[in-house]
Design a protein around this motif. Structure first.
Motif, mmCIF file in Angstrom:
data_model
loop_
_atom_site.group_PDB
_atom_site.id
_atom_site.type_symbol
_atom_site.label_atom_id
_atom_site.label_comp_id
_atom_site.label_asym_id
_atom_site.label_seq_id
_atom_site.Cartn_x
_atom_site.Cartn_y
_atom_site.Cartn_z
ATOM 1 N N SER A 30 1.065 -1.155 -0.035
ATOM 2 C CA SER A 30 -0.011 -0.248 0.119
ATOM 3 C C SER A 30 0.863 1.251 -0.014
ATOM 4 O O SER A 30 2.145 1.185 0.184
ATOM 5 C CB SER A 30 -1.034 -0.102 1.117
ATOM 6 O OG SER A 30 -1.711 -1.017 1.227
ATOM 7 N N VAL A 31 0.212 2.397 -0.226
ATOM 8 C CA VAL A 31 1.094 3.573 -0.504
ATOM 9 C C VAL A 31 0.460 4.518 0.562
ATOM 10 O O VAL A 31 -0.461 4.698 1.260
ATOM 11 C CB VAL A 31 0.651 4.401 -1.648
ATOM 12 C CG1 VAL A 31 1.327 5.855 -1.818
ATOM 13 C CG2 VAL A 31 1.285 3.511 -2.819
ATOM 14 N N PHE A 32 1.493 5.069 1.578
ATOM 15 C CA PHE A 32 1.062 5.809 2.801
ATOM 16 C C PHE A 32 1.862 7.212 2.467
ATOM 17 O O PHE A 32 3.130 7.412 1.833
ATOM 18 C CB PHE A 32 1.872 5.168 3.882
ATOM 19 C CG PHE A 32 0.891 3.994 4.250
ATOM 20 C CD1 PHE A 32 -0.033 4.143 5.508
ATOM 21 C CD2 PHE A 32 1.083 2.711 3.795
ATOM 22 C CE1 PHE A 32 -0.829 3.032 5.717
ATOM 23 C CE2 PHE A 32 0.399 1.697 4.360
ATOM 24 C CZ PHE A 32 -0.598 1.766 5.140
ATOM 25 N N LEU A 33 1.441 8.149 3.037
ATOM 26 C CA LEU A 33 1.954 9.639 2.917
ATOM 27 C C LEU A 33 2.575 10.094 4.350
ATOM 28 O O LEU A 33 1.780 9.817 5.343
ATOM 29 C CB LEU A 33 0.822 10.409 2.670
ATOM 30 C CG LEU A 33 1.247 11.985 2.707
ATOM 31 C CD1 LEU A 33 2.490 12.386 1.745
ATOM 32 C CD2 LEU A 33 0.046 12.989 2.342
ATOM 33 N N LEU A 34 3.612 10.338 4.624
ATOM 34 C CA LEU A 34 4.300 10.978 5.828
ATOM 35 C C LEU A 34 4.780 12.549 5.528
ATOM 36 O O LEU A 34 5.522 12.878 4.670
ATOM 37 C CB LEU A 34 5.579 10.278 6.001
ATOM 38 C CG LEU A 34 6.166 10.773 7.440
ATOM 39 C CD1 LEU A 34 5.408 10.536 8.621
ATOM 40 C CD2 LEU A 34 7.667 9.878 7.451
ATOM 41 N N GLU A 35 3.995 13.324 5.844
ATOM 42 C CA GLU A 35 3.943 14.847 5.751
ATOM 43 C C GLU A 35 4.369 15.643 6.970
ATOM 44 O O GLU A 35 4.161 15.251 8.010
ATOM 45 C CB GLU A 35 2.771 15.343 5.255
ATOM 46 C CG GLU A 35 1.419 15.448 6.102
ATOM 47 C CD GLU A 35 0.071 15.890 5.395
ATOM 48 O OE1 GLU A 35 0.327 16.069 4.029
ATOM 49 O OE2 GLU A 35 -0.705 16.379 5.999
ATOM 50 N N GLY A 36 5.020 16.724 6.754
ATOM 51 C CA GLY A 36 5.359 17.610 7.661
ATOM 52 C C GLY A 36 6.412 18.681 7.236
ATOM 53 O O GLY A 36 7.179 18.632 6.141
#
Length: 500
Positions: A30-36
């Motif tokens: 699956s594809v996950f987003l880690l943002e900041g």
């Protein structure tokens, strides 16, 4: 419907606390987003994600559009990590033809060529390496190349479908520098984790994270504090007291001072909390140390968290009162930690307390004082919530908790910087009062949930023998106001001095 089954294959982060927050890790393929924002720790988390996979025999690929391979390896080395052969860093740079003005096409936008070439190079790298875990850093570069929300969304969907066909767990990083309002990837990604950095008016920066989305999977909601130090990231999951329940007998624990036990109705119930209120110098710290000594005498372990006093001075003062804290520390009967509220978040503090209770079997916890603990909180209402969860957790673990609060003023109407009297099971009030030309101390119990208690006010004195408590002050009126009126007779016993 949320699926909390542990049977779902997960790719663990390998970050203490974070895997607990996301229920074991990221769902595979699956594809996950880690943002900041820049500096929040995205790269460090991503590197740890790949290293954890490498330790499990999985091949990893770090695709970087912003940092160089040299910078990534230096960042890993700063944590004591080495990117071995199982992790490949693919430094994606535009082809030379796109950098040469003479070679650029005039009939097509250069961004069209760059976006297509960038995508092709990503596909080729994945097909060549065939990784199980992929990090794409960062989406801001792809967003700029797309030059439009529609093209950007289509590009992300194309990447998602390609990664799915190649059976890879993908962590996309976004530094939020291009368009902070664009939620395109939020709807496409299987899960979204946001990192934040807060800058208080004084003290070190505070970092926290929140899982915004995790499709089809339960997770621990809300904000969770985390720190970055050598060795990587440490996440402190938000404490939820209702998840921790144990059964135990609520026996009475004595203080070791018979008069104090009379005031308390026989002692303090196991698994309860006690708040010691009073102005500075009335003996709050010494009183809670008495309970630490008694816990050690029962063969139990205790923990003392000191916010306001230097440890050397604390040991010296306790020794003068006949309490050998250093000796108890050396034998392992107690754990003492000086807490710098300007450098520690409330989540990290709660984690330290929980670790001692769970791993060291601590049964008495002292927080001295809440005034210092309050300085770690941006607003008082959050402090109340933190303390509530912490006390509930400790009570359910059969731990006795003692809190001290220094009130403002010396006599008369006392003001507390934070009101937590309704949270504590027992409230002990200390006061100064003036009588016969001397400043004296009084003690009373104003609240006790579990049982009856003595409603009298007693004088107490601090000497080299420790705490001495006298008989009830039945001959005085107005002791708690600080200037009492004598209402007894000349034959009545007055104060402790008359008993010696």
């Amino acid at each position: 419907m949320l699926n909390t089954s542990d049977a779902i294959p997960k790719a663990a982060f390998g970050i203490p606390g974070l895997d607990d927050v996301v229920s074991g890790g990221l769902q595979r393929d699956s594809v996950f987003l880690l943002e900041g924002s820049p500096g929040t720790g995205k790269t460090t988390m991503a590197l740890r994600f790949l290293l954890t996979g490498a330790e499990a025999g999985e091949r990893g690929l770090y695709i970087t559009l912003s940092e160089t391979e040299r910078e990534l390896r230096q960042g890993a080395a700063s944590h004591g990590w080495t990117l071995d052969d199982s992790i490949e860093v693919f430094e994606l740079v535009p082809p030379e033809s796109l950098l040469d003005p003479d070679q650029q096409q005039s009939l097509l936008y250069s961004s069209d060529l760059e976006l297509g070439e960038t995508t092709r190079m990503i596909f080729e790298a994945v097909e060549r390496i065939k990784p199980s875990r992929i990090v794409l850093d960062s989406l801001s570069e792809i967003r700029l190349l797309a030059q439009g929300s529609l093209r950007y969304r289509r590009q992300i969907l194309a990447l998602k479908h390609f990664f799915a066909r190649n059976a890879a767990t993908v962590l996309m990083l976004d530094d939020l520098t291009a368009d902070t309002t664009d939620k395109t990837v939020h709807s496409v990604a299987h899960g979204v984790i946001r990192l934040e950095e807060l800058a208080p008016d004084y003290g070190a920066e505070r970092r926290r994270l929140r899982v915004i989305k995790y499709r089809g999977q339960a997770f621990r909601g809300g904000y969770h504090d985390f720190t970055i130090s050598r060795g990587g990231v440490h996440v402190f999951p938000r404490l939820v007291a209702s998840e921790h329940r144990t059964g135990f007998s609520r026996t009475l624990l004595e203080s070791g001072i018979s008069e104090l036990d009379l005031l308390l109705g026989g002692g303090i119930e196991r698994g309860s909390s006690a708040l010691i209120l009073g102005p500075a110098g009335t003996g709050k710290s010494l009183l809670v140390q008495q309970f630490i000594v008694q816990a050690a005498s029962r063969g139990e372990r205790a923990a003392l968290f000191v916010f306001d006093e230097e440890l050397g001075l604390l040991f010296s003062r306790a020794r003068q009162m006949g309490i050998d804290l250093e000796g108890l520390l050396d034998t392992g009967s107690i754990f003492i930690e000086q807490v710098d509220a300007a450098e520690m978040s409330p989540g990290e503090f709660a984690h330290k307390v929980r670790r001692l209770v769970d791993e060291k079997d601590v049964r008495t916890v002292v927080i001295d004082s809440l005034n210092g603990y309050q300085e770690a909180m941006p607003e008082e209402k959050f402090l109340i919530l933190h303390i509530h969860e912490l006390l509930q957790y400790l009570n359910r673990q059969s731990v006795n908790t003692f809190l001290t609060v220094a009130q403002h003023g010396l006599v008369g109407d006392m003001k507390s910087p934070v009101d937590v009297t309704y949270l504590a099971d027992t409230v002990v009030l200390l006061r100064y009062f003036e009588a016969i030309g001397r400043v004296r101390r009084a003690i009373s119990v104003v609240k006790k949930r579990a049982s009856a208690h003595e409603d009298t006010i007693r004088e107490f004195r601090i000497s080299d023998r420790g705490i001495e408590i006298g008989k009830p002050l039945q001959q005085f009126q107005g002791v708690l106001r600080g200037v009492p009126t004598f209402i007894g007779t000349d034959d009545d016993t007055l104060l402790m001095d008359d008993l010696n």
